[in-house]
Design a protein around this motif. Structure first.
Motif, mmCIF file in Angstrom:
data_model
loop_
_atom_site.group_PDB
_atom_site.id
_atom_site.type_symbol
_atom_site.label_atom_id
_atom_site.label_comp_id
_atom_site.label_asym_id
_atom_site.label_seq_id
_atom_site.Cartn_x
_atom_site.Cartn_y
_atom_site.Cartn_z
ATOM 1 N N ILE A 623 0.841 -1.203 0.000
ATOM 2 C CA ILE A 623 0.000 0.000 0.000
ATOM 3 C C ILE A 623 0.874 1.251 0.000
ATOM 4 O O ILE A 623 0.618 2.220 -0.731
ATOM 5 N N ILE A 700 -6.809 4.876 4.954
ATOM 6 C CA ILE A 700 -6.693 3.446 4.649
ATOM 7 C C ILE A 700 -6.499 2.649 5.932
ATOM 8 O O ILE A 700 -7.133 1.601 6.128
ATOM 9 N N MET A 703 -9.662 2.065 7.801
ATOM 10 C CA MET A 703 -10.670 1.218 7.156
ATOM 11 C C MET A 703 -10.610 -0.203 7.705
ATOM 12 O O MET A 703 -9.566 -0.675 8.150
ATOM 13 N N ALA A 708 -11.279 -1.950 2.760
ATOM 14 C CA ALA A 708 -10.067 -1.734 1.966
ATOM 15 C C ALA A 708 -10.047 -2.614 0.723
ATOM 16 O O ALA A 708 -9.475 -2.237 -0.306
#
Length: 855
Positions: A623, A700, A703, A708
């Protein structure tokens, strides 16, 4: 007087404005699928608000204690939370010290114990006197191991003596402290009461084929090689013996080798040079020896975890040679009552200790009755409460850090039974964890006792037997994460049966069940021969390969010893060359039929808030790479490290990327408050300006895994890993949720997801420890399906479990027992569920037979 606790507008975490009346003086089960919001309601709302209100009533400052997101709570009682944290990880803490049973026994042995005369070995009685301290001891709370001096102060006790009836030798009075391994008077001087000694593993330290100059001492880098070589040669010149650092270590004689390892301050060295004055400086040849240098550094840098981890590879733990692991000095070990020492008693299970205590009055002289009776009365009550909560198989000598979270929770629950408190709200977190279904019935009786004292018992739980036994059920859901947080249904078990929207109700009614994956019998197996560790009784076990096998049995029957202490450690030694000694066994056959062994237990994935599901599974690296490759990030010259909260660069330096600051609350648990600079986002403002699909990196992390998945559905490496995490039943977890807040079951499923995310080549043996811990029955069905798929791919899955759905779905069952502790350690039955259900001696078989209608 309010007969209920009224919650209005609860919105903590994922709760959706819940309004609810909780009846008082009832046994209430709060349930719902994993991640539905149960803990948010029980602990983050009810328990937290109770703590805040208590602090306000004590005129304590509460400005740093956040109020739960709830409009109001009316009728809230004083609350006691009984969670699954193990609060004492000290090697000095044992079941005996935690329960204070050992303190009672120490009084008993100090006042009634016989000891041998040091001159003629005649057994000598203690002086007979019933002083006020002994009698008053039972009229007030007994002190803990640390503060017992408040009850018995040695300097307030008269210095009396015992006199040997044979040789008239006077012996000073023996006291409570002489039976404590936490006090100098009682602790073994060799191991200081730990029971183990730490030494250096010489085979790991030295490469004897090399010289010192060529790196023969593994921990010395180039600068240290030069420095210590000079010191060694200086010592040789000073004392007048040759020492060449350029020859292989294997060519040294015994004296030179001992000198290298232990230096100049050993008796052996001094005996050789009795008249030589020792050097005062390193330049002259003062040398302590590698072993002593390592051990001194290890002690000095005890708080440096990275250094300790590095050095521990060179260390080996051994049972203390003097006390043989019993922790006490010899004089204390020789004191007996009815022929048994306090060491003998510490090795008994609580079940057998209860039997011994009941037989004791008939085995000691009548004159001790005044002292004996009050001690025995209190001891029997304490032990009965522990047996009632299902831990009768534990021994007093069992160290606390070896207890499971469920076992530690039940020890605390037993102590609450003896408190006699009324009008209290008890909030318990899955107390059935680790319990066989037979023992769940005992636990239910204990919870009802708490209720009948006039208390409200609120249990966060998934166990269906406990749900059926509850006075009232509150079901939160219907799903997990953002799909949860609603009140699905509430009422008595009978009243909620009509709620079709509740998956809990569907499971209770038997509409949702796991399916068994029938496979042909396996011809290959892993064979454990002569397993004899702990309570195992020289058993032979065949575990079929390419099957789903469950190891069942009541708590303490020997399951973990067999699978983790023996099989897991032996596998680690066989495949990885690990410096770990497996539990006692003769041999293990069949290694050649598997490629590797993966052990997935319930130990934490990290001990700091910085560790989380995203970092542990390494999905966060992928990520971060996405964010670092965005055009806007490149323009600002941001790299991968700027999107990490663990290193300087992009993280908030006020909280160092934690998102919270910890405030010490002194006698209350530490409180964490949101960082005032980053407001919990962990990163600097310019990092948060970089967005992917409209979300910055902190978004993110906040989440859930399921959320995600939707964001990264077109990024295969990220999506695939998130998908596996969802499949193992943790899709409701936030990616950035701190590892310290995860349950043992959640941590285990994150580990499982990490392993499943790797390429599967088959022929892998998976060992799992109660993977259903913390899972709703609906999620258990999904997990079983995933484990069955592993077997279909050519792997072997071995699971220690008490959950009947898992046991019923297994291809092969190995049932251990028949009981726990000393009465366990045998294979009671093995076979398919149909075969086990027909074996009358199997407690597990009894419950399989009773559940046969749902198979």
């Amino acid at each position: 007087m309010n007969d209920s606790i009224r919650i209005k507008g609860a919105n903590e975490n994922n709760l959706k404005n819940i309004t609810l009346d909780i009846p008082k003086n009832k046994l209430i089960v709060l349930t719902g699928v994993s991640g539905s919001g149960k803990s948010s309601l029980a602990f983050d709302t009810l328990q937290k608000e109770c703590q805040r209100q208590y602090m306000e009533s004590m005129a304590m400052i509460t400005e740093n204690v956040s109020k739960p997101k709830v409009e109001s709570i009316i009728g809230l009682s004083p609350a006691i939370s009984v969670d699954q944290r193990v609060y004492n990880s000290s090697p000095r803490s044992t079941v005996g010290t935690v329960t204070e049973i050992l303190t009672y026994l120490r009084v008993l042995y100090a006042k009634v114990g016989l000891r041998p005369c040091p001159k003629c070995n005649t057994m000598v009685e203690p002086p007979f006197e019933v002083d006020a301290d002994v009698l008053n001891f039972w009229d007030r709370d007994i002190g803990t191991e640390e503060d017992e001096s408040n009850v018995f102060r040695d300097n307030e006790i008269p210095n009396t003596f015992s006199v040997c009836p044979n040789c008239k030798t006077h012996m000073p009075e023996i006291r409570m402290s002489n039976f404590s391994f936490n006090k100098p008077e009682g602790a073994c001087p060799t191991c200081s009461g730990i029971g183990e000694t730490t030494g250096v593993n010489i085979s790991k330290l030295l490469n004897e084929e090399l010289s010192i100059l060529d790196g023969g001492v593994s921990i010395w880098h180039a600068a240290e090689i030069k420095r210590f070589s000079n010191t060694l040669q200086n010592a040789g010149r000073y004392f007048g013996f040759p020492f060449d650092t350029s020859i292989p270590i294997k060519e040294y004689d015994d004296f030179q080798r001992n000198f290298l390892l232990y230096g100049i301050y050993t008796p052996h060295f001094k005996h050789r040079f009795p008249d030589v004055k020792y050097p005062t400086s390193v330049d002259d040849g003062r040398y302590d020896g590698i072993v002593n240098i390592i051990m001194n550094r290890f002690k000095e840098r005890a708080n440096d975890l990275n250094y300790r981890k590095k050095i521990e590879k060179l260390l080996i733990q051994r049972t203390c040679p003097d006390c043989n692991g019993t922790r006490l000095r010899e004089e204390s070990r020789r004191v007996t009552i009815a022929g048994k020492s306090i060491i003998d008693i510490s090795k008994l299970s609580l079940d057998n200790l209860s039997i011994w205590l009941n037989s004791l009055p008939s085995q000691v002289p009548d004159k001790w009755e005044t002292i004996l009776n009050p001690i025995l009365s209190d001891l029997r009550q304490r032990i009965k409460r522990l047996i009632d909560v299902g831990v009768g198989y534990l021994t007093l000598g069992r160290t606390s850090f070896t207890l499971s979270a469920g076992e530690y929770q039940r020890l605390r629950l037993a102590s609450l039974l003896g408190s006699g408190l009324t009008g209290v709200l008890y909030v318990l977190d899955e107390p059935t964890t680790g319990l066989h279904q037979r023992d769940t019935g005992k636990l239910i009786r204990v919870l009802r006792q708490l209720r009948d004292l006039g208390n409200t018992v609120l249990v966060v739980e998934h166990d269906m037997e406990l749900m059926k036994a509850a006075d009232y059920i509150i079901d939160i859901g219907p799903g997990a994460g953002k799909n949860g947080g609603h009140l699905v249904t509430a009422g008595t078990p009978k009243e909620i049966e009509s709620c079709k929207e509740s998956v809990t109700v569907q499971c209770l009614l038997g509409y949702i069940q796991a399916q068994k994956n029938d496979l042909p019998p396996s011809k290959d197996c892993i064979s454990i021969i002569g397993a004899n560790e702990n309570n195992l009784r020289n058993i032979n076990v065949n575990i079929p390969l390419n099957q789903f096998t469950v190891i069942s049995g009541v708590s303490g029957s020997g399951k973990s010893t067999l699978i983790f202490d023996i099989l897991d450690k032996a596998a680690n030694q066989h495949y990885n060359g690990a410096n770990v000694k497996p539990g006692e066994h003769t041999e293990i056959r069949g290694w050649e039929k598997i490629n590797r062994v993966i052990t997935i237990d319930q130990t934490p994935i990290g001990r700091t808030p910085r560790s989380n599901a995203a970092t542990y599974t390494d999905v966060f690296t992928s990520i971060r790479t996405i964010y670092a490759n965005l055009e806007e990030a490149k323009k600002k010259k941001l790299t991968l490290k700027h999107f990490s909260f663990n290193v300087p660069g992009g993280r908030c330096e006020k909280c160092q990327g934690a998102g919270v600051l910890t405030i010490s609350m002194h006698f209350l648990p530490d409180e964490q408050v949101c960082c005032p600079v980053c407001h919990g986002k962990r990163f600097k403002r310019d990092i948060l300006d970089i967005k992917y699909k409209g979300y910055h990196i902190a978004d993110i992390l906040n989440m859930t895994i399921s959320e995600a998945m939707q964001i990264f559905e077109d990024v295969k490496p990220v999506y695939d890993r998130l998908s596996v995490m969802s499949e193992v039943g943790i899709g409701y977890l936030q990616l950035g949720q701190a590892a310290t807040t995860l349950s043992g079951g959640e941590a285990q499923r994150i580990k499982l997801a990490k392993e499943l995310g790797k390429r599967n080549s088959g022929h892998t043996l998976y060992l799992l420890d109660e993977p259903t811990s913390g899972l709703h029955p609906y999620d258990v069905v999904k997990l079983i399906s995933l484990l069955q798929n592993l077997v279909k791919e050519g792997n072997t899955v071995v699971v220690i479990e008490h959950n009947m759905e898992v046991i019923k779905s297994a291809n092969w069952i190995i049932d251990m027992g028949p009981e726990g502790g000393e009465q366990g350690g045998l294979i009671v039955a093995e076979g398919t569920q149909e075969q086990i259900a027909r074996i009358q001696s199997s407690i597990t078989g009894k419950y399989l037979f009773n559940n046969s209608s749902t198979m």
